[in-house]
Design a protein around this motif. Sequence first.
Motif, short mmCIF file in Angstrom:
data_model
loop_
_atom_site.label_atom_id
_atom_site.label_comp_id
_atom_site.label_asym_id
_atom_site.label_seq_id
_atom_site.Cartn_x
_atom_site.Cartn_y
_atom_site.Cartn_z
N ILE A 34 0.51 -1.00 -0.04
CA ILE A 34 -0.18 -0.08 0.16
C ILE A 34 0.88 1.51 0.02
CG2 ILE A 34 -1.87 1.11 1.08
CD1 ILE A 34 -2.57 -1.42 2.71
N SER A 35 0.57 1.88 -1.18
CA SER A 35 1.40 3.52 -0.92
C SER A 35 0.72 4.15 -0.24
CB SER A 35 1.47 3.97 -2.12
OG SER A 35 -0.36 4.75 -2.58
N GLU A 36 1.83 5.17 0.21
CA GLU A 36 1.47 6.14 1.37
C GLU A 36 -0.31 7.07 1.29
OE1 GLU A 36 3.73 9.71 3.21
OE2 GLU A 36 4.76 8.51 2.90
N SER A 37 0.28 6.95 -0.41
CA SER A 37 -1.07 8.14 -0.56
C SER A 37 -1.91 7.32 -0.38
CB SER A 37 -0.77 8.32 -2.09
OG SER A 37 -0.63 7.85 -3.14
N ARG A 38 -2.25 5.83 -1.00
CA ARG A 38 -3.22 5.09 -0.99
C ARG A 38 -3.08 4.77 0.65
NH1 ARG A 38 -6.86 1.90 -2.00
NH2 ARG A 38 -7.22 -0.81 -2.29
N THR A 44 -8.79 7.93 5.52
CA THR A 44 -10.12 9.39 5.41
C THR A 44 -11.34 8.58 4.51
OG1 THR A 44 -8.77 10.62 3.53
CG2 THR A 44 -7.70 11.02 5.30
N GLY A 45 -11.18 7.41 4.65
CA GLY A 45 -12.44 6.95 3.59
C GLY A 45 -12.94 8.13 2.43
N LYS A 46 -11.77 8.11 1.59
CA LYS A 46 -11.44 8.48 0.38
C LYS A 46 -11.56 7.34 -1.20
CE LYS A 46 -10.03 12.56 1.43
NZ LYS A 46 -8.85 14.10 1.71
N THR A 47 -11.24 6.02 -0.04
CA THR A 47 -10.74 5.32 -1.46
C THR A 47 -11.08 3.79 -0.71
OG1 THR A 47 -9.43 4.24 -3.35
CG2 THR A 47 -8.75 4.43 -1.16
N THR A 48 -11.93 2.71 -1.60
CA THR A 48 -12.50 1.93 -0.53
C THR A 48 -11.51 1.16 -0.17
OG1 THR A 48 -13.82 1.28 -3.28
CG2 THR A 48 -13.72 -0.29 -1.67
N LEU A 49 -11.71 0.31 0.09
CA LEU A 49 -11.02 -0.92 1.06
C LEU A 49 -10.66 -2.08 1.01
CD1 LEU A 49 -9.21 -0.71 3.62
CD2 LEU A 49 -11.50 -0.77 5.24
N TYR A 50 -9.96 -2.38 0.30
CA TYR A 50 -10.37 -3.87 0.06
C TYR A 50 -10.06 -5.21 1.32
CZ TYR A 50 -10.53 -2.09 -4.33
OH TYR A 50 -11.07 -1.27 -5.51
N PRO A 51 -10.30 -6.09 1.52
CA PRO A 51 -9.87 -7.02 2.57
C PRO A 51 -7.86 -7.83 2.24
CG PRO A 51 -11.92 -8.70 1.22
CD PRO A 51 -11.03 -6.83 0.44
N GLU A 52 -8.12 -7.26 1.42
CA GLU A 52 -5.65 -7.74 1.13
C GLU A 52 -5.74 -6.56 2.07
OE1 GLU A 52 -7.76 -7.44 -1.09
OE2 GLU A 52 -8.22 -9.88 -1.77
N ASP A 53 -6.03 -5.56 1.85
CA ASP A 53 -5.81 -4.18 2.23
C ASP A 53 -5.72 -4.34 3.82
OD1 ASP A 53 -5.56 -2.68 0.42
OD2 ASP A 53 -7.27 -2.01 0.29
N VAL A 54 -6.27 -4.67 4.62
CA VAL A 54 -6.38 -5.29 6.05
C VAL A 54 -6.09 -6.13 6.36
CG1 VAL A 54 -8.72 -5.84 7.88
CG2 VAL A 54 -8.95 -4.73 5.60
N VAL A 55 -5.63 -6.56 5.92
CA VAL A 55 -4.71 -7.83 6.61
C VAL A 55 -3.98 -7.35 6.30
CG1 VAL A 55 -4.04 -10.74 5.82
CG2 VAL A 55 -5.99 -10.09 5.40
#
Length: 169
Positions: A34-38, A44-55
């Motif tokens: 995950i990049s710093e900008s992502r 901040t809830g500006k983009t969709t969160l994917y399960p992989e991100d959370v893991v």
Amino acid sequence: MGKRSIKEDKNIYFESREEAGLTRAQASEIIGTISESRLEKLETGKTTLYPEDVVDMAAAYKKPELCNYYCTHECRIGKDNVPEVKISSLSEIVLGMLSALNSMETQKNRLIEITADGEISDDELPDFVEIQNQLNQIDLTVESLKIWVANTIAEGKIDKKKLNELMRH
């Protein structure tokens, strides 16, 4: 070192990163996917969160309960099918488990009576619902224990490799 945010309505991912003592840049480097900008957009809830991100965040922040939070609050399937787990001490989990199992012990014969004919009649329904609630309590304590173990592994207090070896036998 980055400045600490004073934003008041931080989401759980934002708070977890800060609790881990990481800047976005540090977190992004540790996470690796995950990049710093992502990361800023996710927090901040500006983009969709994917399960992989959370893991990946859960692993980086040593906070496995983020996965349960995601499943119970953000996943359309999980909201209806995954119990929300409260972080508890091992003794609280074990006592809750024993209490739930003891309650179930007294209900097992009733469950056999209710289900023996393959149907649940209207007069059996209240007892069946009570038994189902007790089973849900057992499920919740099992999930609590899983998160306790994952947290304990993340803290380095249980050797994951040894645990996995023992579980295979």
